[in-house]
Design an enzyme around this catalytic site. Structure first.
Site: not given
Length: 436
Positions: A146, A386, A414
């Protein structure tokens, strides 16, 4: 300098490392801060024979995950790597910043100036500062989850000589999008995820509307002083970005109300669980610097971009929804001024947050020309649906980084690198090695 202390968990040997680095790498002789990182090596392996893998956690504002033994992707990594779990500056045990410690910096203006040194550029320079002490100068492999992927793209832009390979999961940022453009792309995803949840759990349409209507008339005080408003309740949509988040949300909503002598009320168990989900006490940097991770125009403040964009999406207006019969739409990673009036962990930092939102002078984070000439092996998992990182932005960036190989999948949300166990990391390693 690294100060090491080792201990054990089942199947692994852990070593604590502490380092001192400049607050401002442009002024190496100025103020210093402390970084903390945890080394993980499989029991029975000689760490001196293993290459290093640096893990950069998502966020911003989260310390590295506290794994127990060989959880999640560590199972695969430990077969061949010596892993370093870095608490990025200001998080975890790395000179943590919050409502208690930031007043040590002085006034809100001084706090805002201090926080300007907590973006990806400083995090990568920290990594480069500690790498020689750990690897003897050899490049290492970086795994960025991320926001850690955002940092990894900055690493490729500014210090590719430090990288043997780069692995990115759910974290290919747009190289050029402003914070406003990021949120314009995000609100349709939030709507899609909300409606997908209600399609899975149709009974939650009425449950969410009932809770919102109750909160519109009676905002609820949560344990610890948090105020639960309708907008705060809508932000529980952040759950929908993880593999089991829709199910968690369903179970939360079904137990919201309890009978009382005064009529139905939101139950203590519901309110306590909501408090844990919404509180920023454990990661205040997320709220403070979130929009600045997209700021790259020196002349343009972020100016509460999510708040401006939300106003252009009236379907998220709860009052409008409750006046009709539509499902209540939920939100996710958007940070608003009201967060700093409803969360006791953020209330003392409200003026600091306003100053950061108005701040100019942010520098560029990515170098498109250098990325186009990239020679570091790079692989990225792009999650097709996502919630947090726009797939179109990610694929555009993937095309802009020379040699990057993508794995586009809708098998995971995610959190695939955690939920998928060894599989995601195994796939990315195969890609960077041309084995897949």
């Amino acid at each position: 300098m690294s100060f090491a202390r080792s201990y054990r968990q089942p199947g692994v040997v852990l070593t604590d490392h502490r380092f001192t680095v400049p607050l401002d790498h442009g002024r190496p002789d100025g103020e210093q801060i402390e970084l903390y990182a945890r080394e993980v090596v499989a029991a029975g392996k000689d760490p001196e024979t293993l290459p290093w893998l640096l893990y950069l956690e998502g966020g911003p504002g989260f310390g590295a995950r506290r794994f127990i033994g060989r959880q999640a992707w560590l199972e695969r990594a430990l077969t061949e790597y010596r892993v370093l779990l870095l608490d990025q500056r200001g998080t975890g045990r790395s000179t943590p910043l919050n409502r208690q410690t930031l007043p040590l910096r002085g006034t809100p203006a001084q706090q805002a100036d201090h926080l300007a040194h907590f973006r990806a550029d400083s995090i990568v320079r920290d990594a480069e500062a500690i790498r020689p002490a750990l690897t003897g100068g050899a490049p290492w492999t970086v795994l960025g989850q991320s926001y850690g992927g955002f940092c990894t793209v900055h690493y490729l832009s500014t210090a590719p000589e430090g990288l043997a390979a780069a692995l990115i999961t759910g974290g290919l940022p747009s190289l050029t999008a402003t914070a406003e453009e990021v949120y314009e792309a995000a609100y349709p995803r939030m709507e899609h995820k909300s409606l997908a949840h209600y399609a899975r759990y149709p009974m939650d349409v009425e449950r969410a509307r009932r809770i919102a209507a109750h909160l519109a008339a009676h905002p609820a005080g949560l344990p610890g002083g948090h105020l639960l408003t309708v907008a705060a309740f809508q932000s529980l949509g952040i759950l929908l970005g993880s593999g089991d988040g829709s199910h968690q949300l369903h179970y939360l909503l079904e137990d919201a109300f309890v009978p009382t002598p005064a009529g139905p009320a939101l139950g203590d168990a519901f309110l306590e669980e909501v408090r844990g989900l919404l509180s920023f006490a454990g990661h205040p940097l997320y709220a403070l610097v979130h929009e600045s991770i997209y700021a790259q125009d020196p002349a343009a403040p972020t100016g509460w971009a999510a708040d401006r964009v939300r106003a252009r999406h009236p379907r998220f207006d709860a009052a409008r929804t409750l006046a009709g019969d539509e499902p209540l739409l939920l939100t996710a990673e958007d940070v608003h001024p009201w967060h700093f009036t409803t969360d006791p962990a953020l209330v003392p930092l409200r003026e600091t947050a306003e100053l950061l939102a108005a701040r100019t002078g942010w520098g560029p984070l990515y170098d498109p020309a250098r990325l186009a000439a990239n020679e570091v092996p790079v692989a990225a998992a792009v999650y097709h649906d996502d919630l947090y990182v726009d797939t179109a932005h990610s694929l555009e960036t993937a095309r802009a980084i020379r040699g990057l190989r993508t794995w586009v999948t809708d098998e995971f949300e995610h959190d695939g690198v955690r939920a998928g166990g060894p599989r995601v990391l195994d796939r990315l390693l195969a890609l960077v090695r041309d084995e897949a």
